[in-house]
Scaffold this motif. Structure first.
Motif, mmCIF file in Angstrom:
data_model
loop_
_atom_site.group_PDB
_atom_site.id
_atom_site.type_symbol
_atom_site.label_atom_id
_atom_site.label_comp_id
_atom_site.label_asym_id
_atom_site.label_seq_id
_atom_site.Cartn_x
_atom_site.Cartn_y
_atom_site.Cartn_z
ATOM 1 N N ASP A 317 -22.073 6.516 -1.337
ATOM 2 C CA ASP A 317 -21.911 6.819 0.082
ATOM 3 C C ASP A 317 -23.161 6.482 0.892
ATOM 4 O O ASP A 317 -23.073 6.003 2.023
ATOM 5 N N ALA A 348 -16.445 7.904 -2.481
ATOM 6 C CA ALA A 348 -15.501 8.935 -2.035
ATOM 7 C C ALA A 348 -14.168 8.305 -1.623
ATOM 8 O O ALA A 348 -13.089 8.805 -1.967
ATOM 9 N N GLU A 349 -14.229 7.183 -0.876
ATOM 10 C CA GLU A 349 -13.012 6.493 -0.447
ATOM 11 C C GLU A 349 -12.242 5.954 -1.646
ATOM 12 O O GLU A 349 -11.017 6.048 -1.704
ATOM 13 N N SER A 351 -12.340 7.093 -4.724
ATOM 14 C CA SER A 351 -11.779 8.215 -5.468
ATOM 15 C C SER A 351 -10.516 8.747 -4.782
ATOM 16 O O SER A 351 -9.503 8.991 -5.433
ATOM 17 N N GLU A 352 -10.573 8.855 -3.469
ATOM 18 C CA GLU A 352 -9.423 9.346 -2.713
ATOM 19 C C GLU A 352 -8.243 8.379 -2.834
ATOM 20 O O GLU A 352 -7.098 8.790 -3.013
ATOM 21 N N ARG A 353 -8.545 7.081 -2.762
ATOM 22 C CA ARG A 353 -7.476 6.098 -2.864
ATOM 23 C C ARG A 353 -6.868 6.075 -4.264
ATOM 24 O O ARG A 353 -5.659 5.931 -4.429
ATOM 25 N N ARG A 354 -7.726 6.249 -5.273
ATOM 26 C CA ARG A 354 -7.236 6.269 -6.654
ATOM 27 C C ARG A 354 -6.322 7.484 -6.872
ATOM 28 O O ARG A 354 -5.277 7.377 -7.512
ATOM 29 N N GLN A 355 -6.732 8.630 -6.299
ATOM 30 C CA GLN A 355 -5.914 9.834 -6.427
ATOM 31 C C GLN A 355 -4.580 9.678 -5.705
ATOM 32 O O GLN A 355 -3.530 10.100 -6.203
ATOM 33 N N GLU A 356 -4.628 9.037 -4.524
ATOM 34 C CA GLU A 356 -3.405 8.811 -3.753
ATOM 35 C C GLU A 356 -2.454 7.891 -4.523
ATOM 36 O O GLU A 356 -1.241 8.127 -4.571
ATOM 37 N N ARG A 359 -0.934 9.882 -7.355
ATOM 38 C CA ARG A 359 0.130 10.773 -6.870
ATOM 39 C C ARG A 359 1.393 9.979 -6.548
ATOM 40 O O ARG A 359 2.508 10.406 -6.856
#
Length: 506
Positions: A317, A348-349, A351-356, A359
């Motif tokens: 970041d 962070a982006e 990680s968030e995209r990977r989680q999305e 899901r």
């Protein structure tokens, strides 16, 4: 009666020598121009239709004027041709295609004739001079040359190179660089064109090749070929990146280009009006090269998509602004240097995209297979993209996944097959409801999902599909679904029925 048809004009040779020296062209070319000028004056006196020729003796300067008549079987032009049987009365051994040469009295140049002759000589000398300039510079594209700013035309600079002029356009100069008449300037020859008004030599100070050639002048190892410049990207006057590689493992390419206390790179920076230069090691590995190109930013992860020519770079970041650079300069130059389309994400982006994505894919399995989140998560973790992958995987491989046994694997595969059948039935019903014709559905290469997409866009018959261009078909079904060759093949198959009648007639 014989007549001396030569006039000794030794001054012609002196003039030819002087013009040849001044214009730096061959003496013979100047004399040929003079002959053409005298020839033109002779035709003006004796007739423009006649074949009048002039010669200048290269040693004495004698000028001879003569009329040439060609011997032919059938006369088409009485001014320049004569029947062979008549020509043999004057010259018995003449053959068809030979010439009778009749000396003409010397002409006395009047004011108008002299003016015309002068114009011809000037024009021919200018043509020879342009040819000489083009021949001199056509093989010098890619060199650095030094000249003097001669004048400014609409913001563009005309540069005197000594024996020629070159054009340095305003957009080829470094921003905020002020060059005035009389200033010495170094520039890169990037093009030489032969145009009606003469050869045009185009210079640049913003071309990446200019920076590369400046380093070749400053760094002996580059000039000798020990170090090779593999790529250059520039934002002229602001910043540049240069990738180098050494053919000698004992020589550090970056250190050699920087020089002792930065002496070599500073010499180039000074010539480029303070342009900051990042020198990076080139690597045959695309991921390593991209990481090097983004320096000084640190990179955590690189994901390459070779088919699309894209690379996804993940940075901490705190490194995002450094990786992107001011107004996107760092990533833009890195992209130009590596020829990869670079997309930068923070950790962070990413990680968030990977989680999305996790899901989304888990949700697909839960819905299609009627399983719980744990099993769906295991399938995603194992790399299954969708139900199609699951149905195509042998039961033994599924059973080998930790937490699964053969019973679970067989049941998952059965549910996957049922889900695919259900989906196919739904798409087939939708296709029929949209009115997509059966013969269109029978074309090889079109999946049920593609047929539905075509129907939704009003493409419902073979003729509708045949009227599409390949890019229109790709836009409807999606770039991931097919490439241009496949789209062309499908469109040609749809047009086949247009030619069936012609083939039967043939």
């Amino acid at each position: 009666m014989t007549m001396d048809t030569a006039i000794a004009r030794p001054e012609l040779l002196l003039v030819a020598d002087a013009v040849a020296r001044e214009k730096q062209i061959d003496r013979e070319e100047v004399l040929e121009a003079m002959e053409q000028a005298i020839q033109k004056a002779g035709r003006a006196k004796y007739g423009h239709e006649k074949d009048i020729r002039a010669t200048i003796d290269r040693k004495t300067g004698d000028v001879r004027l003569s009329r040439w008549t060609e011997a032919v079987e059938t006369v088409e032009n009485e001014e320049t041709q004569i029947p062979i049987h008549i020509a043999r009365k004057f010259k018995p051994d003449i053959e068809v295609g030979g010439h009778l040469v009749d000396p003409l009295p010397p002409i006395d140049f009047g004011r108008i004739a002299a003016q015309t002759a002068k114009q011809v000589i000037v024009q021919r000398v200018r043509e020879y001079e342009r040819k000489r300039q083009y021949d001199e510079y056509k093989d010098r594209v890619g060199e650095i040359i030094t000249g003097v700013v001669k004048r400014t035309e609409y913001g563009n600079l005309m540069v005197d190179l000594g024996r020629s002029e070159a054009l340095l356009r305003r957009d080829e100069t470094i921003p905020r660089e002020n060059l005035h008449n009389g200033d010495r300037v170094r520039a890169f020859i990037y093009d030489v064109r032969e145009e009606p008004r003469g050869p045009q030599i185009f210079l640049s100070r913003t071309h990446p090749g200019f920076l590369a050639k400046l380093f070749a002048q400053e760094v002996p190892e580059i000039y000798e070929g020990i170090i090779e410049i593999k790529a250059v990207a520039r934002d002229p006057g602001s910043r540049a990146k240069m990738a180098v590689i050494s053919r000698d493992s004992s020589i550090d390419p970056v250190g050699a280009c920087v020089g002792m206390r930065g002496s070599r790179v500073q010499a180039v920076v000074a010539e480029l009006q303070g342009e900051k230069i990042d020198i990076i090691p080139w690597s045959p590995n695309p991921a390593t090269f991209v990481v090097n190109a983004l320096a000084p930013a640190e990179v955590s992860k690189v994901v390459l998509d070779e088919e699309a020519g894209k690379v996804e770079v993940v940075v901490p970041d705190t490194q995002l602004s450094l990786a992107i650079g001011r107004r996107g300069q760092n990533v833009r130059l890195a992209s130009q240097l590596t020829r990869w389309d670079i997309d930068i994400l923070t950790e962070a982006e990413e990680s968030e995209r990977r989680q999305e994505e996790f899901r989304r894919r888990s949700g697909l399995f839960v819905e299609a297979l009627d399983v719980d989140d744990v099993i769906a998560g295991l399938l995603v973790t194992e790399g299954f993209e969708g139900v199609e992958d699951l149905a195509a995987t042998p039961v033994e491989e599924l059973a080998a996944i930790e937490g699964f046994d053969e019973g679970i694997a067989a049941e998952l595969q059965r549910r996957a097959e049922v889900a695919l059948e259900r989906k196919a039935t739904e798409l087939e019903d939708k296709r029929r409801a949209l009115g997509v014709a059966d013969d269109l559905a029978g074309l090889e290469g079109l999946s049920p999902a593609m047929l539905v997409a075509l129907g939704e866009k009003g493409v419902k018959t073979l003729d509708d599909l045949a009227d599409l261009a390949s890019d229109e078909l790709i836009e409807i079904v999606g770039a991931d679904a097919m490439d241009e060759d496949a789209a062309n093949a499908i469109i040609m198959a749809a047009r086949a029925h247009w030619f069936e009648g012609e083939e039967d007639a043939g």
